[in-house]
Design an enzyme around this catalytic site. Sequence first.
Site, PDB file in Angstrom:
ATOM      1  N   GLU A  53      -0.074  -0.174   8.091  1.00  0.00           N
ATOM      2  CA  GLU A  53      -1.231  -0.457   8.892  1.00  0.00           C
ATOM      3  C   GLU A  53      -2.627   0.016   8.362  1.00  0.00           C
ATOM      4  OE1 GLU A  53      -1.784  -2.935  11.072  1.00  0.00           O
ATOM      5  OE2 GLU A  53       0.414  -3.412  11.841  1.00  0.00           O
ATOM      6  N   ASP A  71      -9.046  -4.745  14.014  1.00  0.00           N
ATOM      7  CA  ASP A  71      -8.169  -3.540  14.190  1.00  0.00           C
ATOM      8  C   ASP A  71      -8.576  -2.263  13.933  1.00  0.00           C
ATOM      9  OD1 ASP A  71      -6.179  -5.643  15.045  1.00  0.00           O
ATOM     10  OD2 ASP A  71      -5.727  -5.826  12.808  1.00  0.00           O
TER      11      ASP A  71
END
Length: 142
Positions: A53, A71
Amino acid sequence: MQKLAVFLFAIAAVCIHCEAKYYSTRCDLVRELRKQGFPENQMGDWVCLVENESGRKTDKVGPVNKNGSKDYGLFQINDKYWCSNTRTPGKDCNVTCADLLLDDITKASTCAKKIFKRHNFRAWYGWRNHCDGKTLPDTSNC
């Protein structure tokens, strides 16, 4: 005056990352996750998630998603539901998105655990695409 403004902007741009951290080794990340109380039996999943991620960077801000959200941080926590883009903490994790970019990952960890409790690892596309059903990182030597 214009030179001063450019100078101050440059300093501010550098300082945005002053409180960020990059975990240069997998074991550095594992030690921090242990300090934050992540379960040992899930450590491989959390490490795989973080590596895919954010690349182990606390200051990572992802590109704009299809729905207009972004994000944030080590765990790439989404601002649509979990963090507030204002100075006031809010949404489900009751944090600002800026809180998720600091090198102190306490708030980010608490939020990630909350997301996990509700949705398991499937909440993260990085985990789904790179970790689910695959060989996980070995953290036993850390």
